[in-house]
Design a protein around this motif. Structure first.
Motif, mmCIF file in Angstrom:
data_model
loop_
_atom_site.group_PDB
_atom_site.id
_atom_site.type_symbol
_atom_site.label_atom_id
_atom_site.label_comp_id
_atom_site.label_asym_id
_atom_site.label_seq_id
_atom_site.Cartn_x
_atom_site.Cartn_y
_atom_site.Cartn_z
ATOM 1 N N ALA A 1 0.847 -1.192 0.000
ATOM 2 C CA ALA A 1 0.000 0.000 0.000
ATOM 3 C C ALA A 1 0.886 1.247 0.000
ATOM 4 C CB ALA A 1 -0.914 -0.005 1.214
ATOM 5 N N ALA A 2 0.532 2.217 -0.845
ATOM 6 C CA ALA A 2 1.359 3.420 -0.994
ATOM 7 C C ALA A 2 1.511 4.186 0.310
ATOM 8 C CB ALA A 2 0.768 4.319 -2.073
ATOM 9 N N GLU A 3 0.481 4.137 1.141
ATOM 10 C CA GLU A 3 0.508 4.916 2.387
ATOM 11 C C GLU A 3 1.085 4.131 3.567
ATOM 12 O OE1 GLU A 3 -3.411 2.759 2.090
ATOM 13 O OE2 GLU A 3 -2.128 3.933 0.740
ATOM 14 N N SER A 4 1.467 2.889 3.354
ATOM 15 C CA SER A 4 1.989 2.072 4.454
ATOM 16 C C SER A 4 3.332 2.604 4.945
ATOM 17 C CB SER A 4 2.141 0.621 4.011
ATOM 18 O OG SER A 4 3.144 0.504 3.014
ATOM 19 N N LYS A 5 3.635 2.306 6.196
ATOM 20 C CA LYS A 5 4.908 2.730 6.763
ATOM 21 C C LYS A 5 6.070 2.114 6.000
ATOM 22 C CE LYS A 5 7.702 2.652 10.991
ATOM 23 N NZ LYS A 5 7.785 2.206 12.411
ATOM 24 N N GLU A 6 5.895 0.863 5.564
ATOM 25 C CA GLU A 6 6.959 0.158 4.859
ATOM 26 C C GLU A 6 7.265 0.815 3.514
ATOM 27 O OE1 GLU A 6 6.073 -1.740 8.210
ATOM 28 O OE2 GLU A 6 4.547 -1.384 6.684
ATOM 29 N N MET A 7 6.221 1.180 2.783
ATOM 30 C CA MET A 7 6.452 1.871 1.507
ATOM 31 C C MET A 7 7.104 3.219 1.738
ATOM 32 S SD MET A 7 6.405 2.052 -1.783
ATOM 33 C CE MET A 7 5.305 0.823 -2.505
ATOM 34 N N ARG A 8 6.638 3.950 2.707
ATOM 35 C CA ARG A 8 7.216 5.269 2.997
ATOM 36 C C ARG A 8 8.679 5.142 3.402
ATOM 37 N NH1 ARG A 8 5.504 7.579 7.212
ATOM 38 N NH2 ARG A 8 4.124 5.984 8.096
ATOM 39 N N ALA A 9 9.003 4.079 4.131
ATOM 40 C CA ALA A 9 10.390 3.866 4.553
ATOM 41 C C ALA A 9 11.281 3.516 3.369
ATOM 42 C CB ALA A 9 10.436 2.759 5.604
ATOM 43 N N ILE A 10 10.802 2.644 2.503
ATOM 44 C CA ILE A 10 11.591 2.269 1.324
ATOM 45 C C ILE A 10 11.825 3.482 0.439
ATOM 46 C CG2 ILE A 10 11.537 0.945 -0.828
ATOM 47 C CD1 ILE A 10 10.145 -1.302 0.754
ATOM 48 N N LEU A 11 10.792 4.298 0.253
ATOM 49 C CA LEU A 11 10.938 5.509 -0.569
ATOM 50 C C LEU A 11 11.894 6.504 0.078
ATOM 51 C CD1 LEU A 11 7.271 6.170 -1.782
ATOM 52 C CD2 LEU A 11 9.121 4.985 -2.973
ATOM 53 N N ALA A 12 11.851 6.613 1.402
ATOM 54 C CA ALA A 12 12.773 7.517 2.101
ATOM 55 C C ALA A 12 14.212 7.061 1.921
ATOM 56 C CB ALA A 12 12.414 7.577 3.586
ATOM 57 N N TYR A 13 14.421 5.751 1.964
ATOM 58 C CA TYR A 13 15.775 5.211 1.781
ATOM 59 C C TYR A 13 16.260 5.425 0.353
ATOM 60 C CZ TYR A 13 19.622 1.851 1.606
ATOM 61 O OH TYR A 13 20.845 1.261 1.434
ATOM 62 N N ILE A 14 15.386 5.182 -0.624
ATOM 63 C CA ILE A 14 15.754 5.407 -2.025
ATOM 64 C C ILE A 14 16.088 6.886 -2.258
ATOM 65 C CG2 ILE A 14 14.817 5.479 -4.368
ATOM 66 C CD1 ILE A 14 13.389 2.850 -3.751
ATOM 67 N N LYS A 15 15.299 7.753 -1.664
ATOM 68 C CA LYS A 15 15.575 9.197 -1.770
ATOM 69 C C LYS A 15 16.922 9.524 -1.150
ATOM 70 C CE LYS A 15 13.746 13.736 -0.473
ATOM 71 N NZ LYS A 15 12.656 14.466 0.251
ATOM 72 N N TRP A 16 17.229 8.906 -0.016
ATOM 73 C CA TRP A 16 18.508 9.132 0.657
ATOM 74 C C TRP A 16 19.672 8.711 -0.227
ATOM 75 C CZ3 TRP A 16 21.346 11.450 4.064
ATOM 76 C CH2 TRP A 16 22.553 10.881 4.493
ATOM 77 N N LEU A 17 19.554 7.562 -0.879
ATOM 78 C CA LEU A 17 20.636 7.094 -1.742
ATOM 79 C C LEU A 17 20.812 7.996 -2.958
ATOM 80 C CD1 LEU A 17 20.278 3.202 -1.743
ATOM 81 C CD2 LEU A 17 21.748 4.648 -0.349
ATOM 82 N N GLY A 18 19.757 8.705 -3.335
ATOM 83 C CA GLY A 18 19.843 9.626 -4.464
ATOM 84 C C GLY A 18 20.301 11.020 -4.085
ATOM 85 N N THR A 19 20.699 11.189 -2.827
ATOM 86 C CA THR A 19 21.206 12.488 -2.383
ATOM 87 C C THR A 19 22.353 12.939 -3.286
ATOM 88 O OG1 THR A 19 20.638 12.002 -0.090
ATOM 89 C CG2 THR A 19 22.288 13.721 -0.452
ATOM 90 N N ASP A 20 22.296 14.169 -3.724
ATOM 91 C CA ASP A 20 23.340 14.798 -4.553
ATOM 92 C C ASP A 20 23.277 14.423 -6.032
ATOM 93 O OD1 ASP A 20 24.348 15.946 -2.217
ATOM 94 O OD2 ASP A 20 25.738 14.292 -1.882
ATOM 95 N N VAL A 21 22.413 13.482 -6.416
ATOM 96 C CA VAL A 21 22.280 13.148 -7.839
ATOM 97 C C VAL A 21 21.354 14.168 -8.491
ATOM 98 C CG1 VAL A 21 21.589 11.416 -9.527
ATOM 99 C CG2 VAL A 21 22.588 10.699 -7.346
ATOM 100 N N LYS A 22 21.818 14.782 -9.549
ATOM 101 C CA LYS A 22 21.032 15.817 -10.211
ATOM 102 C C LYS A 22 19.830 15.218 -10.925
ATOM 103 C CE LYS A 22 24.935 18.961 -10.934
ATOM 104 N NZ LYS A 22 25.758 19.707 -11.936
ATOM 105 N N LYS A 23 18.778 16.015 -11.012
ATOM 106 C CA LYS A 23 17.545 15.575 -11.646
ATOM 107 C C LYS A 23 17.806 15.118 -13.080
ATOM 108 C CE LYS A 23 13.082 14.973 -11.942
ATOM 109 N NZ LYS A 23 12.474 13.807 -11.246
ATOM 110 N N ASP A 24 17.185 13.987 -13.422
ATOM 111 C CA ASP A 24 17.269 13.385 -14.763
ATOM 112 C C ASP A 24 18.658 12.846 -15.105
ATOM 113 O OD1 ASP A 24 14.562 13.977 -15.290
ATOM 114 O OD2 ASP A 24 15.083 16.000 -15.918
ATOM 115 N N LYS A 25 19.520 12.716 -14.107
ATOM 116 C CA LYS A 25 20.854 12.177 -14.354
ATOM 117 C C LYS A 25 20.988 10.777 -13.741
ATOM 118 C CE LYS A 25 22.440 15.848 -16.422
ATOM 119 N NZ LYS A 25 22.779 15.834 -17.862
ATOM 120 N N SER A 26 21.765 9.946 -14.423
ATOM 121 C CA SER A 26 22.103 8.625 -13.905
ATOM 122 C C SER A 26 23.609 8.576 -13.711
ATOM 123 C CB SER A 26 21.672 7.527 -14.889
ATOM 124 O OG SER A 26 20.265 7.486 -15.018
ATOM 125 N N PRO A 27 24.087 8.627 -12.477
ATOM 126 C CA PRO A 27 25.536 8.650 -12.248
ATOM 127 C C PRO A 27 26.208 7.364 -12.692
ATOM 128 C CG PRO A 27 24.360 8.383 -10.179
ATOM 129 C CD PRO A 27 23.327 8.666 -11.219
#
Length: 348
Positions: free
Chosen positions: A163-189
């Motif tokens: 479920a999109a609103e579940s704590k687990e989904m929100r946590a996974i998305l937060a972690y993915i966002k964290w790993l993308g820290t400093d990566v510019k929009k539309d770029k694949s390092p």
């Protein structure tokens, strides 16, 4: 007295001078001899061909250091850490005996996304935050990060969507966002995702792949491809590569090019992009063998609404090109890729 003293002193100074000169001469000879040896050694080395490092594997992107989490708000940090835990130990929480829900096959996200999605060329998450939402030809629609995560749950984990609103989904998305820290929009390092391995001129061979599997994979993943269940009975120490508990045929690794690129620089255990253990041919043939073995099926009838968008190694028709399912699965791929490039619609 003075003359006698002066005469006795001069021979002594001369002897010291001659002794010092002799030492200097021996030192010079030793230096020349050492230089000669070094020169000879250098001459031998100079016959060797210098191999320039492959730029594909230098200066690869890495995950942000954990210490940087100190700058996150406490609740945000906790969510990121929970997301990392879910990626590393998915089945403990969401597997058949999961403590939260039972919605997956017992594999962990980390089985395909190595080191919790941080391994260079290990199917990492570095470019997810920067490139999503985006259009994907497989669904024929704009997909966001929630859709992308649930694709993995429904395909690679052969399970159900979170479920999109579940704590687990929100946590996974937060972690993915964290790993993308400093990566510019539309770029694949550099180092994102899976390395695109050069294709073979021939068709890939499951029989040859079986030999590679027996020699280099079987000790961990077992002769029946069923992997090794962990002591807790909730997850796998070594994941199944086929059979009822493995990824289904809608998963990304069911494409030969993805599987070959993945194992080339990550398998067997201990290999990485700096120390690969498989040749290109072994990686391709291994893909042919593993992806020829039985596994769960998935309804793919809604995939690729525009069949012209199917990749060269998608193994299920219909196709816009004239090649067979057999060739799409095993190759040779070059004729297919050339046909696709020639008939690709120009974008205006």
């Amino acid at each position: 007295m003075s003359n006698t003293s002066s005469n006795s002193t001069q021979p002594g100074l001369l002897q010291v001078f001659l002794y010092a000169l002799l030492i200097a001469l021996f030192g010079l000879l030793g230096y020349l001899g050492f230089s000669h040896v070094s020169t000879a050694s250098d001459a031998t080395d100079s016959t060797q061909v210098y191999v320039e490092p492959d730029s594909n594997f230098t200066h690869l992107w890495t995950a942000p250091s954990d210490w940087r989490m100190m700058y996150l708000k406490p609740e945000e940090k906790a969510l990121v850490e929970y997301g990392k835990e879910l990626i590393g130990h998915t089945s403990d929480y969401l597997g058949p005996k999961g403590s939260v829900k039972a919605i997956s096959n017992g594999m962990n996200c980390q089985n395909c996304h190595l080191n919790a999605g941080t391994q260079p060329w290990g199917n990492n998450y570095f470019a997810v935050q920067s490139t999503y939402p985006k259009f994907r030809a497989r669904s024929g629609a704009i997909e966001d990060q929630v859709k992308r995560v649930n694709d993995c749950f429904e395909r690679s984990l052969n399970g159900q969507a979170l479920a999109a609103e579940s704590k687990e989904m929100r946590a996974i998305l937060a972690y993915i966002k964290w790993l993308g820290t400093d990566v510019k929009k539309d770029k694949s390092p550099k180092g994102s995702g899976i390395f695109k391995l050069k294709g073979l001129k021939r068709a890939i061979d499951p029989a040859k792949g079986a030999e590679v599997y027996a020699a280099k994979c079987q000790s961990c993943h077992q002769a029946d491809g069923g992997g090794v269940l962990a002591e807790n009975g909730k997850s796998y120490t070594y994941p199944p590569l086929w059979g009822p508990h493995s990824y289904n045929h809608g998963a990304g690794l069911y494409r030969m090019s993805n599987f070959a690129g993945y194992v080339k620089y990550n398998m067997p255990l201990g290999a990485n992009y700096e120390k690969p253990q498989l040749t290109d041919e072994e990686a391709w043939d291994l893909a042919a063998y593993v992806n020829s073995m039985p596994r769960p099926a998935k309804d793919l009838s809604k995939d690729w609404p525009d069949v012209a968008g199917k990749p060269f190694d998608h193994p299920f028709g219909p196709y816009a090109d004239p090649f067979t399912e057999e060739q799409h699965k095993y190759g040779p791929y070059k004729p297919i890729k050339e046909w696709i490039a020639k008939h690709k619609k120009s974008k205006k």
